[in-house]
Write a protein that holds these residues in place. Structure first.
Motif, PDB file in Angstrom:
ATOM      1  N   ALA A   3       0.926  -1.262  -0.050  1.00 40.28           N
ATOM      2  CA  ALA A   3      -0.119   0.204   0.131  1.00 40.28           C
ATOM      3  C   ALA A   3       0.977   1.249   0.036  1.00 40.28           C
ATOM      4  CB  ALA A   3      -1.018  -0.066   1.251  1.00 40.28           C
ATOM      5  N   SER A   4       2.211   1.208   0.566  1.00 38.86           N
ATOM      6  CA  SER A   4       2.900   2.185   0.386  1.00 38.86           C
ATOM      7  C   SER A   4       3.561   2.643  -0.847  1.00 38.86           C
ATOM      8  CB  SER A   4       4.173   2.123   1.609  1.00 38.86           C
ATOM      9  OG  SER A   4       4.887   1.019   1.008  1.00 38.86           O
ATOM     10  N   GLY A   5       3.421   1.729  -1.844  1.00 37.72           N
ATOM     11  CA  GLY A   5       4.181   1.778  -3.061  1.00 37.72           C
ATOM     12  C   GLY A   5       5.191   1.253  -3.209  1.00 37.72           C
ATOM     13  N   ARG A   6       5.849   0.647  -2.152  1.00 35.29           N
ATOM     14  CA  ARG A   6       7.003  -0.161  -2.474  1.00 35.29           C
ATOM     15  C   ARG A   6       6.520  -1.627  -2.987  1.00 35.29           C
ATOM     16  NH1 ARG A   6      10.359   0.830   2.866  1.00 35.29           N
ATOM     17  NH2 ARG A   6      11.600  -0.751   1.637  1.00 35.29           N
ATOM     18  N   HIS A   7       7.523  -2.145  -3.765  1.00 35.09           N
ATOM     19  CA  HIS A   7       7.519  -3.509  -4.287  1.00 35.09           C
ATOM     20  C   HIS A   7       7.904  -4.434  -3.299  1.00 35.09           C
ATOM     21  CE1 HIS A   7       6.099  -2.512  -8.242  1.00 35.09           C
ATOM     22  NE2 HIS A   7       6.941  -1.449  -8.235  1.00 35.09           N
ATOM     23  N   TYR A   8       7.225  -5.625  -3.026  1.00 36.58           N
ATOM     24  CA  TYR A   8       7.721  -6.729  -2.305  1.00 36.58           C
ATOM     25  C   TYR A   8       9.069  -7.546  -3.227  1.00 36.58           C
ATOM     26  CZ  TYR A   8       3.513  -6.635   0.454  1.00 36.58           C
ATOM     27  OH  TYR A   8       2.511  -6.448   1.504  1.00 36.58           O
ATOM     28  N   ARG A   9       9.809  -8.013  -2.264  1.00 36.19           N
ATOM     29  CA  ARG A   9      10.950  -8.683  -2.794  1.00 36.19           C
ATOM     30  C   ARG A   9      11.144 -10.101  -2.098  1.00 36.19           C
ATOM     31  NH1 ARG A   9      15.969  -5.078  -2.073  1.00 36.19           N
ATOM     32  NH2 ARG A   9      16.052  -6.329  -0.113  1.00 36.19           N
ATOM     33  N   PHE A  10      11.227 -11.150  -2.797  1.00 33.93           N
ATOM     34  CA  PHE A  10      11.336 -12.447  -2.088  1.00 33.93           C
ATOM     35  C   PHE A  10      12.885 -12.630  -1.596  1.00 33.93           C
ATOM     36  CE2 PHE A  10       7.874 -13.479  -5.122  1.00 33.93           C
ATOM     37  CZ  PHE A  10       6.949 -13.938  -4.145  1.00 33.93           C
ATOM     38  N   GLN A  11      12.827 -13.250  -0.254  1.00 33.13           N
ATOM     39  CA  GLN A  11      14.135 -13.239   0.314  1.00 33.13           C
ATOM     40  C   GLN A  11      15.112 -14.503  -0.684  1.00 33.13           C
ATOM     41  OE1 GLN A  11      15.743 -11.227   2.301  1.00 33.13           O
ATOM     42  NE2 GLN A  11      13.888  -9.898   1.801  1.00 33.13           N
ATOM     43  N   GLN A  12      14.137 -15.439  -0.820  1.00 34.59           N
ATOM     44  CA  GLN A  12      14.873 -16.745  -1.528  1.00 34.59           C
ATOM     45  C   GLN A  12      14.221 -16.686  -2.749  1.00 34.59           C
ATOM     46  OE1 GLN A  12      13.675 -19.740   1.205  1.00 34.59           O
ATOM     47  NE2 GLN A  12      15.185 -19.250   2.589  1.00 34.59           N
ATOM     48  N   ALA A  13      15.255 -17.433  -3.715  1.00 35.77           N
ATOM     49  CA  ALA A  13      14.443 -17.743  -5.164  1.00 35.77           C
ATOM     50  C   ALA A  13      13.805 -18.835  -5.275  1.00 35.77           C
ATOM     51  CB  ALA A  13      15.787 -17.840  -6.071  1.00 35.77           C
ATOM     52  N   TRP A  14      12.446 -18.400  -5.865  1.00 33.14           N
ATOM     53  CA  TRP A  14      11.502 -19.744  -6.051  1.00 33.14           C
ATOM     54  C   TRP A  14      12.056 -20.606  -7.071  1.00 33.14           C
ATOM     55  CZ3 TRP A  14       7.010 -20.129  -9.494  1.00 33.14           C
ATOM     56  CH2 TRP A  14       6.209 -21.328  -8.965  1.00 33.14           C
ATOM     57  N   THR A  15      12.025 -21.888  -6.602  1.00 34.01           N
ATOM     58  CA  THR A  15      12.660 -22.876  -7.556  1.00 34.01           C
ATOM     59  C   THR A  15      11.450 -23.435  -8.355  1.00 34.01           C
ATOM     60  OG1 THR A  15      12.231 -24.750  -5.718  1.00 34.01           O
ATOM     61  CG2 THR A  15      14.445 -23.352  -5.949  1.00 34.01           C
ATOM     62  N   GLY A  16      10.230 -23.170  -8.243  1.00 35.04           N
ATOM     63  CA  GLY A  16       9.052 -23.890  -8.837  1.00 35.04           C
ATOM     64  C   GLY A  16       8.495 -25.097  -8.402  1.00 35.04           C
ATOM     65  N   ALA A  17       9.190 -25.335  -7.296  1.00 38.35           N
ATOM     66  CA  ALA A  17       8.789 -26.702  -6.280  1.00 38.35           C
ATOM     67  C   ALA A  17       7.375 -26.310  -5.846  1.00 38.35           C
ATOM     68  CB  ALA A  17       9.658 -26.855  -5.289  1.00 38.35           C
ATOM     69  N   PRO A  18       6.593 -27.372  -5.698  1.00 41.60           N
ATOM     70  CA  PRO A  18       5.277 -27.203  -5.338  1.00 41.60           C
ATOM     71  C   PRO A  18       5.422 -26.928  -3.726  1.00 41.60           C
ATOM     72  CG  PRO A  18       5.715 -29.581  -5.552  1.00 41.60           C
ATOM     73  CD  PRO A  18       7.034 -28.766  -6.173  1.00 41.60           C
ATOM     74  N   HIS A  19       4.220 -26.251  -3.502  1.00 44.41           N
ATOM     75  CA  HIS A  19       4.213 -25.900  -1.889  1.00 44.41           C
ATOM     76  C   HIS A  19       4.010 -26.990  -1.056  1.00 44.41           C
ATOM     77  CE1 HIS A  19       4.215 -21.534  -2.815  1.00 44.41           C
ATOM     78  NE2 HIS A  19       3.351 -21.891  -3.678  1.00 44.41           N
ATOM     79  N   PRO A  20       4.404 -26.960   0.064  1.00 37.89           N
ATOM     80  CA  PRO A  20       3.991 -28.020   1.247  1.00 37.89           C
ATOM     81  C   PRO A  20       2.530 -28.217   1.211  1.00 37.89           C
ATOM     82  CG  PRO A  20       5.167 -26.492   2.169  1.00 37.89           C
ATOM     83  CD  PRO A  20       5.397 -26.126   0.786  1.00 37.89           C
ATOM     84  N   ALA A  21       1.977 -29.336   1.595  1.00 39.44           N
ATOM     85  CA  ALA A  21       0.731 -29.482   2.020  1.00 39.44           C
ATOM     86  C   ALA A  21       0.210 -28.787   3.247  1.00 39.44           C
ATOM     87  CB  ALA A  21       0.326 -31.114   2.451  1.00 39.44           C
ATOM     88  N   CYS A  22      -0.721 -28.233   3.197  1.00 41.50           N
ATOM     89  CA  CYS A  22      -1.300 -27.383   4.356  1.00 41.50           C
ATOM     90  C   CYS A  22      -1.890 -28.399   5.463  1.00 41.50           C
ATOM     91  CB  CYS A  22      -2.445 -26.419   3.837  1.00 41.50           C
ATOM     92  SG  CYS A  22      -3.075 -25.569   4.953  1.00 41.50           S
ATOM     93  N   PRO A  23      -1.670 -28.185   6.614  1.00 41.35           N
ATOM     94  CA  PRO A  23      -2.190 -29.079   7.574  1.00 41.35           C
ATOM     95  C   PRO A  23      -3.658 -28.902   7.817  1.00 41.35           C
ATOM     96  CG  PRO A  23      -0.604 -27.737   8.479  1.00 41.35           C
ATOM     97  CD  PRO A  23      -0.715 -27.400   7.286  1.00 41.35           C
ATOM     98  N   PRO A  24      -4.636 -29.911   7.719  1.00 37.43           N
ATOM     99  CA  PRO A  24      -6.107 -29.864   7.799  1.00 37.43           C
ATOM    100  C   PRO A  24      -6.750 -28.669   8.891  1.00 37.43           C
ATOM    101  CG  PRO A  24      -5.396 -32.329   8.139  1.00 37.43           C
ATOM    102  CD  PRO A  24      -4.252 -31.383   7.956  1.00 37.43           C
ATOM    103  N   GLN A  25      -5.892 -28.630   9.813  1.00 31.27           N
ATOM    104  CA  GLN A  25      -6.455 -27.763  10.945  1.00 31.27           C
ATOM    105  C   GLN A  25      -6.380 -26.170  10.485  1.00 31.27           C
ATOM    106  OE1 GLN A  25      -4.302 -30.066  11.366  1.00 31.27           O
ATOM    107  NE2 GLN A  25      -4.889 -31.434  13.141  1.00 31.27           N
TER     108      GLN A  25
END
Length: 140
Positions: A3-25
């Protein structure tokens, strides 16, 4: 973009790997619930019954409020009657703010109930006015 106008930056490069499974809770907390049923979406179906029940319940609370006690000629306030009238007026004022309740009729019944529990008509009127104004400012 933030909202401030600044862009987010990822700290680690995304490798394209799938995200881990989300716990059901956790998934249960973030998944949207079922859409409301037609009945719930329509709101209160029998508003007259609801408002009558609300008015009757508040009048009953006033009638059951603690009465002052006299001991050796001294009045020991029980502290319940004025508070019960004020809270009833506040709650019913909230309903009246939405147009669900007849202002004049409900206020008249509240003042009569206040007189029946030994408040003066003037004190009952002032207490109902105060609670009613507060309730109308916070509709529910």
């Amino acid at each position: 973009m933030h909202a401030s106008g600044r862009h987010y930056r990822f700290q680690q490069a995304w490798t394209g790997a799938p995200h881990p499974a989300c716990p059901p809770q956790l998934r249960a907390l973030v998944q949207p619930g079922a859409p409301p049923a037609d009945r719930a979406a329509a709101g209160i179906l029998h508003r007259d019954r609801y408002t009558h029940a609300a008015l009757d319940g508040e009048l009953q609370r006033i009638a059951q409020a603690p009465q002052p006690v006299f001991h050796s000629g001294q009045r020991i306030p029980a502290g319940g009657r004025n508070n019960a009238v004020h809270l009833a007026a506040f709650r019913l004022g909230q309903l009246a703010a939405r147009g669900d309740l007849d202002d004049a009729g409900a206020r008249r019944e509240l003042i009569d109930a206040a007189v029946q529990v030994s408040l003066s008509r003037t004190e009952g009127h002032r207490t109902v006015d105060s609670g009613w104004r507060g309730g109308r400012r916070r509709p529910r």
